[in-house]
Design an enzyme around this catalytic site. Structure first.
Site, mmCIF file in Angstrom:
data_model
loop_
_atom_site.group_PDB
_atom_site.id
_atom_site.type_symbol
_atom_site.label_atom_id
_atom_site.label_comp_id
_atom_site.label_asym_id
_atom_site.label_seq_id
_atom_site.Cartn_x
_atom_site.Cartn_y
_atom_site.Cartn_z
ATOM 1 N N GLU A 1 0.429 -1.126 0.075
ATOM 2 C CA GLU A 1 -0.128 -0.348 -0.019
ATOM 3 C C GLU A 1 1.202 1.285 0.139
ATOM 4 O O GLU A 1 0.591 1.849 -0.516
ATOM 5 C CB GLU A 1 -0.623 -0.094 1.207
ATOM 6 C CG GLU A 1 -1.908 -1.327 0.901
ATOM 7 C CD GLU A 1 -2.972 -0.791 -0.651
ATOM 8 O OE1 GLU A 1 -3.174 0.514 -0.262
ATOM 9 O OE2 GLU A 1 -3.662 -1.536 -0.138
ATOM 10 N N CYS B 1 -13.020 1.812 -15.072
ATOM 11 C CA CYS B 1 -13.349 3.123 -15.079
ATOM 12 C C CYS B 1 -12.130 3.875 -15.374
ATOM 13 O O CYS B 1 -11.651 4.560 -13.853
ATOM 14 C CB CYS B 1 -14.728 3.405 -14.298
ATOM 15 S SG CYS B 1 -14.537 4.733 -13.977
ATOM 16 N N CYS C 1 -17.110 1.334 -20.908
ATOM 17 C CA CYS C 1 -18.271 1.722 -20.028
ATOM 18 C C CYS C 1 -19.201 0.205 -20.485
ATOM 19 O O CYS C 1 -19.849 -0.696 -19.790
ATOM 20 C CB CYS C 1 -19.166 3.256 -20.241
ATOM 21 S SG CYS C 1 -17.617 4.113 -19.567
ATOM 22 N N CYS D 1 -19.103 -1.936 -17.749
ATOM 23 C CA CYS D 1 -18.698 -1.934 -16.870
ATOM 24 C C CYS D 1 -20.765 -2.700 -16.052
ATOM 25 O O CYS D 1 -21.652 -2.567 -16.621
ATOM 26 C CB CYS D 1 -19.071 -0.904 -16.265
ATOM 27 S SG CYS D 1 -19.374 0.114 -14.493
ATOM 28 N N CYS E 1 -25.576 4.591 -13.544
ATOM 29 C CA CYS E 1 -24.082 5.762 -13.786
ATOM 30 C C CYS E 1 -25.119 6.832 -14.330
ATOM 31 O O CYS E 1 -25.328 6.877 -15.567
ATOM 32 C CB CYS E 1 -23.081 4.920 -14.331
ATOM 33 S SG CYS E 1 -21.323 5.974 -14.694
#
Length: 345
Positions: free
Chosen positions: A36, A190, A197, A200, A206
């Site tokens: 991370e 995205c 899209c 998606c 959306c």
DNA sequence: AATGCGGGGAC
DNA sequence: GTCCCAGCATT
């Protein structure tokens, strides 16, 4: 939890998410934590080789805590944002002071150096498999598009809205899968430009897609132009053909790394070389300048090849190195370019 | 709220 | 060239 958005994202993840990233194998708190930190403002493909090397040298938090900061920084050289490495090293020692066990709650995780709200949420979720909420660039993009959030996404007000949205859609069950799913969705579908899209899982709800302008979100305020600075960098050569290297202060650009001596351009060069290095009989050749761009300014580096007799003594913040030794110090990228200037005529 | 902090990938 | 990347610390 019967959130349609959440369920659709989860269902998509099990089919199409990423499941083979290095830190997803044996996802202990230590391994997840290191990943991370490396991944802050740094793309996955860039991180992977650094991560592999780092985990080989420092396989446990004990090993990291016991290592000299010098060695940790060498493993970070080239990755940028070197405060991350210093904080990581500090935090490893913080964890050892806690008995070597990682915190498993938000507040105690955030008390570790270099861990903010999002990274703490990621560790809770991915490593401890507790409920954690993240807000990285991926989540920010997915949510601001799906809910058509207008306004500067870096402002406090919009950030608060996005965190609220993130929290309200983050499930208690299957939390780790959801966390990874949102990052994968942002990274693979995205995307910043040319979002896919058609593939998606939440296209039908959306709002940015409905508006026909998915890439209009997230909105940001216009960026101002960044300044240009310049500085001399000394290829200061002694009679053995070695160069002088100096350890930079812990804060500021290239903090804690070994670099060539930097001098401001607005000085009397000969006078400065004499007072700083006891340099007499100086022979100075300017080499070709080159530009390096940081996130917040441009820097023109002006190499000066300098020979002469030097009376100065070394301290712990400077050392002479031949070229081979220098390459083992862990140099930031522009120093490698400067070294190449030695071979120019 | 604004700024400091790297380097590279994608376009 | 611009924009952004699994952000955080400091002021």
């Amino acid at each position: 939890m019967s959130d349609a958005f959440t369920n659709a994202v989860l269902a998509w993840f099990y089919e199409h998410g990423r499941h083979d990233l290095p830190w997803q194998q044996n996802p202990t708190p230590y391994r997840v934590w290191v990943s991370e930190i490396m991944l802050q403002q740094t793309q996955v493909a860039t991180v992977i080789p650094y991560y592999q090397r780092f985990m080989t040298t420092f396989p446990t938090v004990e090993a990291l805590a016991a290592a000299p900061e010098e060695v940790v920084l060498q493993h970070w050289a080239g990755l940028g944002y070197y405060a991350r490495a210093r904080n990581l090293h500090d935090a490893a020692q913080q964890v050892m002071a806690l008995g070597g066990e990682f915190p498993d709650n938000l507040a105690d995780l955030m008390a570790l150096k270099g861990i903010g709200r999002s990274t703490a949420g990621a560790i809770l979720s991915l490593a401890w498999q507790k409920r954690g909420v993240i807000m990285d660039g991926n989540v920010k993009r997915v949510l601001s598009r799906h809910f058509a959030i207008a306004g500067d996404s870096s402002s406090a007000a919009i950030q608060a809205i996005l965190w609220q949205l993130a929290d309200s859609h983050t499930p208690n069950q299957q939390n780790r899968a959801y966390t990874q799913a949102m990052m994968d969705l942002g990274a693979t579908l995205c995307t910043r430009s040319k979002p896919l899209c058609l593939y998606c899982p939440v296209q039908h709800t959306c709002q940015a897609y409905r508006l026909g302008t998915p890439t209009a979100f997230p909105q940001k305020k216009p960026s101002k132009s960044i300044p240009t600075k310049e500085a001399y960098f000394l290829l200061l050569e002694n009679e053995k053909g070695q160069l002088l290297w100096v350890k930079r202060p812990p804060t500021g650009i290239w903090g804690g790394l070994w670099c060539l001596p930097e001098l401001p351009v607005a000085i009397d060069l000969a006078q400065e070389l004499k007072t700083r290095y006891g340099l007499i009989d100086a022979h100075i050749e300017a080499r070709a300048s080159f530009k390096h761009t940081f996130s917040h300014y441009h820097l023109w580096l002006k190499p000066l090849y300098v020979r002469g007799t030097m009376l100065m003594v070394n301290d712990e913040l400077s050392q002479w190195c031949d070229k081979e030794q220098a390459l083992t110090l862990g140099l930031p990228k522009p120093m490698l370019t400067l070294l190449a200037a030695l071979d120019d005529t």
